[in-house]
Design an enzyme around this catalytic site. Sequence first.
Site, PDB file in Angstrom:
ATOM      1  N   HIS A 201      -7.987   2.086  13.105  1.00 41.11           N
ATOM      2  CA  HIS A 201      -7.577   3.100  12.137  1.00 41.11           C
ATOM      3  C   HIS A 201      -8.683   4.063  11.713  1.00 41.11           C
ATOM      4  O   HIS A 201      -8.383   5.145  11.225  1.00 41.11           O
ATOM      5  CB  HIS A 201      -6.963   2.441  10.896  1.00 41.11           C
ATOM      6  CG  HIS A 201      -5.553   1.980  11.113  1.00 41.11           C
ATOM      7  ND1 HIS A 201      -5.217   1.054  12.076  1.00 41.11           N
ATOM      8  CD2 HIS A 201      -4.382   2.333  10.521  1.00 41.11           C
ATOM      9  CE1 HIS A 201      -3.906   0.843  12.044  1.00 41.11           C
ATOM     10  NE2 HIS A 201      -3.373   1.608  11.116  1.00 41.11           N
TER      11      HIS A 201
ATOM     12  N   HIS B 112       1.088   8.718  13.748  1.00 41.02           N
ATOM     13  CA  HIS B 112       0.215   7.619  13.346  1.00 41.02           C
ATOM     14  C   HIS B 112       0.123   6.547  14.444  1.00 41.02           C
ATOM     15  O   HIS B 112      -0.974   6.119  14.813  1.00 41.02           O
ATOM     16  CB  HIS B 112       0.730   7.015  12.032  1.00 41.02           C
ATOM     17  CG  HIS B 112      -0.118   5.888  11.542  1.00 41.02           C
ATOM     18  ND1 HIS B 112      -1.403   6.080  11.079  1.00 41.02           N
ATOM     19  CD2 HIS B 112       0.112   4.540  11.469  1.00 41.02           C
ATOM     20  CE1 HIS B 112      -1.921   4.900  10.726  1.00 41.02           C
ATOM     21  NE2 HIS B 112      -1.016   3.961  10.956  1.00 41.02           N
TER      22      HIS B 112
ATOM     23  N   LYS C  29       0.861  -1.190   0.000  1.00 42.86           N
ATOM     24  CA  LYS C  29       0.000   0.000   0.000  1.00 42.86           C
ATOM     25  C   LYS C  29       0.888   1.227   0.000  1.00 42.86           C
ATOM     26  O   LYS C  29       1.777   1.343   0.861  1.00 42.86           O
ATOM     27  CB  LYS C  29      -0.876   0.031   1.257  1.00 42.86           C
ATOM     28  CG  LYS C  29      -2.190  -0.670   1.124  1.00 42.86           C
ATOM     29  CD  LYS C  29      -3.047  -0.287   2.322  1.00 42.86           C
ATOM     30  CE  LYS C  29      -4.360  -1.010   2.338  1.00 42.86           C
ATOM     31  NZ  LYS C  29      -5.165  -0.645   3.518  1.00 42.86           N
TER      32      LYS C  29
HETATM   33  N1  LIG Z   1       1.637   1.369   3.801  1.00 40.07           N
HETATM   34  C1  LIG Z   1       1.283   0.749   4.887  1.00 40.07           C
HETATM   35  O1  LIG Z   1       0.879  -0.414   4.857  1.00 40.07           O
HETATM   36  C2  LIG Z   1       1.388   1.469   6.206  1.00 40.07           C
HETATM   37  C3  LIG Z   1       1.221   0.751   7.400  1.00 40.07           C
HETATM   38  C4  LIG Z   1       1.380   1.416   8.599  1.00 40.07           C
HETATM   39  C5  LIG Z   1       1.676   2.785   8.613  1.00 40.07           C
HETATM   40  N2  LIG Z   1       1.822   3.446   7.424  1.00 40.07           N
HETATM   41  C6  LIG Z   1       2.166   4.875   7.411  1.00 40.07           C
HETATM   42  O2  LIG Z   1       3.421   5.023   8.068  1.00 40.07           O
HETATM   43  C7  LIG Z   1       3.533   6.379   8.527  1.00 40.07           C
HETATM   44  C8  LIG Z   1       4.190   6.411   9.893  1.00 40.07           C
HETATM   45  O3  LIG Z   1       5.464   5.830   9.801  1.00 40.07           O
HETATM   46  P1  LIG Z   1       6.577   5.968  10.941  1.00 40.07           P
HETATM   47  O4  LIG Z   1       5.929   5.878  12.270  1.00 40.07           O
HETATM   48  O5  LIG Z   1       7.637   5.015  10.604  1.00 40.07           O
HETATM   49  O6  LIG Z   1       7.026   7.481  10.825  1.00 40.07           O
HETATM   50  P2  LIG Z   1       8.229   8.234  10.033  1.00 40.07           P
HETATM   51  O7  LIG Z   1       8.435   7.657   8.708  1.00 40.07           O
HETATM   52  O8  LIG Z   1       7.929   9.689  10.126  1.00 40.07           O
HETATM   53  O9  LIG Z   1       9.510   7.964  10.952  1.00 40.07           O
HETATM   54  C9  LIG Z   1       9.532   8.512  12.242  1.00 40.07           C
HETATM   55  C10 LIG Z   1      10.718   9.467  12.459  1.00 40.07           C
HETATM   56  O10 LIG Z   1      11.886   8.706  12.690  1.00 40.07           O
HETATM   57  C11 LIG Z   1      12.937   9.107  11.803  1.00 40.07           C
HETATM   58  N3  LIG Z   1      13.699   7.889  11.532  1.00 40.07           N
HETATM   59  C12 LIG Z   1      13.293   6.818  10.808  1.00 40.07           C
HETATM   60  N4  LIG Z   1      14.169   5.815  10.918  1.00 40.07           N
HETATM   61  C13 LIG Z   1      15.179   6.256  11.704  1.00 40.07           C
HETATM   62  C14 LIG Z   1      16.358   5.661  12.193  1.00 40.07           C
HETATM   63  N5  LIG Z   1      16.669   4.390  11.950  1.00 40.07           N
HETATM   64  N6  LIG Z   1      17.166   6.433  12.961  1.00 40.07           N
HETATM   65  C15 LIG Z   1      16.828   7.710  13.265  1.00 40.07           C
HETATM   66  N7  LIG Z   1      15.709   8.308  12.856  1.00 40.07           N
HETATM   67  C16 LIG Z   1      14.876   7.581  12.086  1.00 40.07           C
HETATM   68  C17 LIG Z   1      12.220   9.696  10.612  1.00 40.07           C
HETATM   69  O11 LIG Z   1      13.047  10.601   9.929  1.00 40.07           O
HETATM   70  C18 LIG Z   1      11.035  10.383  11.289  1.00 40.07           C
HETATM   71  O12 LIG Z   1      11.431  11.629  11.788  1.00 40.07           O
HETATM   72  C19 LIG Z   1       2.136   6.952   8.488  1.00 40.07           C
HETATM   73  O13 LIG Z   1       2.027   7.880   7.444  1.00 40.07           O
HETATM   74  C20 LIG Z   1       1.250   5.751   8.213  1.00 40.07           C
HETATM   75  O14 LIG Z   1       0.096   6.095   7.507  1.00 40.07           O
HETATM   76  C21 LIG Z   1       1.696   2.812   6.239  1.00 40.07           C
HETATM   77 ZN   LIG Z   2      -1.326   1.903  10.685  1.00 41.37          ZN
END
Ligand SMILES: NC(=O)c1ccc[n+]([C@@H]2O[C@H](COP(=O)([O-])OP(=O)(O)OC[C@H]3O[C@@H](n4cnc5c(N)ncnc54)[C@H](O)[C@@H]3O)[C@@H](O)[C@H]2O)c1
Ligand SMILES: [Zn+2]
Length: 368
Positions: free
Chosen positions: A246, A262, A142
């Site tokens: 969600h 999220h 997705k």
């Molecule tokens: N496509 C899907 O199936 C699916 C499933 C669940 C969530 N999502 C989406 O995922 C998003 C949330 O993702 P998230 O929580 O990973 O947030 P994100 O991608 O914003 O990452 C969180 C923070 O951590 C930092 N970061 C990431 N990896 C790091 C690392 N190894 N070291 C230091 N900093 C790091 C990023 O720069 C960011 O500031 C939402 O938009 C949600 O809708 C999508």
């Molecule tokens: Zn989710």
Amino acid sequence: MAEILVRHRGARPCRVSLGEGALGDLPQLWSSEWKDAAIIGDRNVTGLFAEQIANLLKPMVNRLLVLDFKPGEKNKTRQTKEKLEDAMLEGGLTRETCVVALGGGISLDLAGLVAATFMRGIPYVSIPTTLLAQVDASIGGKTAVNTPHGKNLVGAFHQPDAVLIDPGMLDTLPAGEWPNGLAEAVKHAVVGDRSLFDWMESNRISLRSPAGASAWFLERCVRIKAGVVADDEREQGRRAILNFGHTIAHAVESASAWKVTHGRAVALGMFLEAGIARRATGFPEADFVRLSGIMNDLGLISPREFGHQDFDRILPHFKSDKKRRDDRIRMSLPVEIGQMAPGEGTYTMPVDPGLIRKVWNENLRQPC
Ligand SMILES: NC(=O)c1ccc[n+]([C@@H]2O[C@H](COP(=O)([O-])OP(=O)(O)OC[C@H]3O[C@@H](n4cnc5c(N)ncnc54)[C@H](O)[C@@H]3O)[C@@H](O)[C@H]2O)c1
Ligand SMILES: [Zn+2]
């Protein structure tokens, strides 16, 4: 190193490599048809990992671009996508390019969508770097961006060719990001694996820190998601169970103008949707107590962040939920931990806004 195949409609299943050092597999899986590469991630992750990945790829590609964007949900937009695409076109990338989607869920959703539409669709490899992305967002294909009308409203199903899950990449993750991933792991357990829930409950203290999340735990989460996706890649039925929590989460994220992350929104959403399930599906009181207990112990819920008065602000944001049908709000609700209500094959059921308000008011106190 564990290998998990995510089966879907495409000709080839997506291969997930999971284990310490998985990133090093990138050269072996790189196809000779991929002449160019675009590494796409937010600025934090490109700063940390792009050079290492570029060094692995340089011997195998003609052109390599590293493209970044400002971190944060408010930048997961069509505007950012357009900038990335323009940079790819200016850099002379063709349909022989493979995108390397690098980062948390925001980077993967955005880079995956760029890959889905660039030259009508090019391959991509996902390298998740947050717990949330390793247990959830990297699996299933997705991809999406947000719009002012709501969360993830423009997107595509586009399966990665491969996913590399390297727990070592979590070492630099800020502590505040950890609970976001735990929330999606709790979701996986509730929607499909009661024994994982039991395990998480027994290990709730160690899970609060990255050291407690073993490769075994990551693999179990990935296998649950891969199994659900294989049954129903395009969410025509059972895949909807992954939306537990969600419906409320997306409305809360959107109403907060993307300030609530999220994972935290999903935790709040699961807590309240489980409260709704108590009335709507007969979700047992004992399971509700266990679910709220584990979320409390994992540091996922702090009801004081929200109050009664917030509901009026949030209600209009249910309007753009993708599960809505016949103008009714729909939710995926559990009947017990480990099993979701089938809802006549839709795995969702209509929920009256009055009931959501009642459960919201009962469970969330006025902020102090
Ligand atoms: N496509 C899907 O199936 C699916 C499933 C669940 C969530 N999502 C989406 O995922 C998003 C949330 O993702 P998230 O929580 O990973 O947030 P994100 O991608 O914003 O990452 C969180 C923070 O951590 C930092 N970061 C990431 N990896 C790091 C690392 N190894 N070291 C230091 N900093 C790091 C990023 O720069 C960011 O500031 C939402 O938009 C949600 O809708 C999508
Ligand atoms: Zn989710």
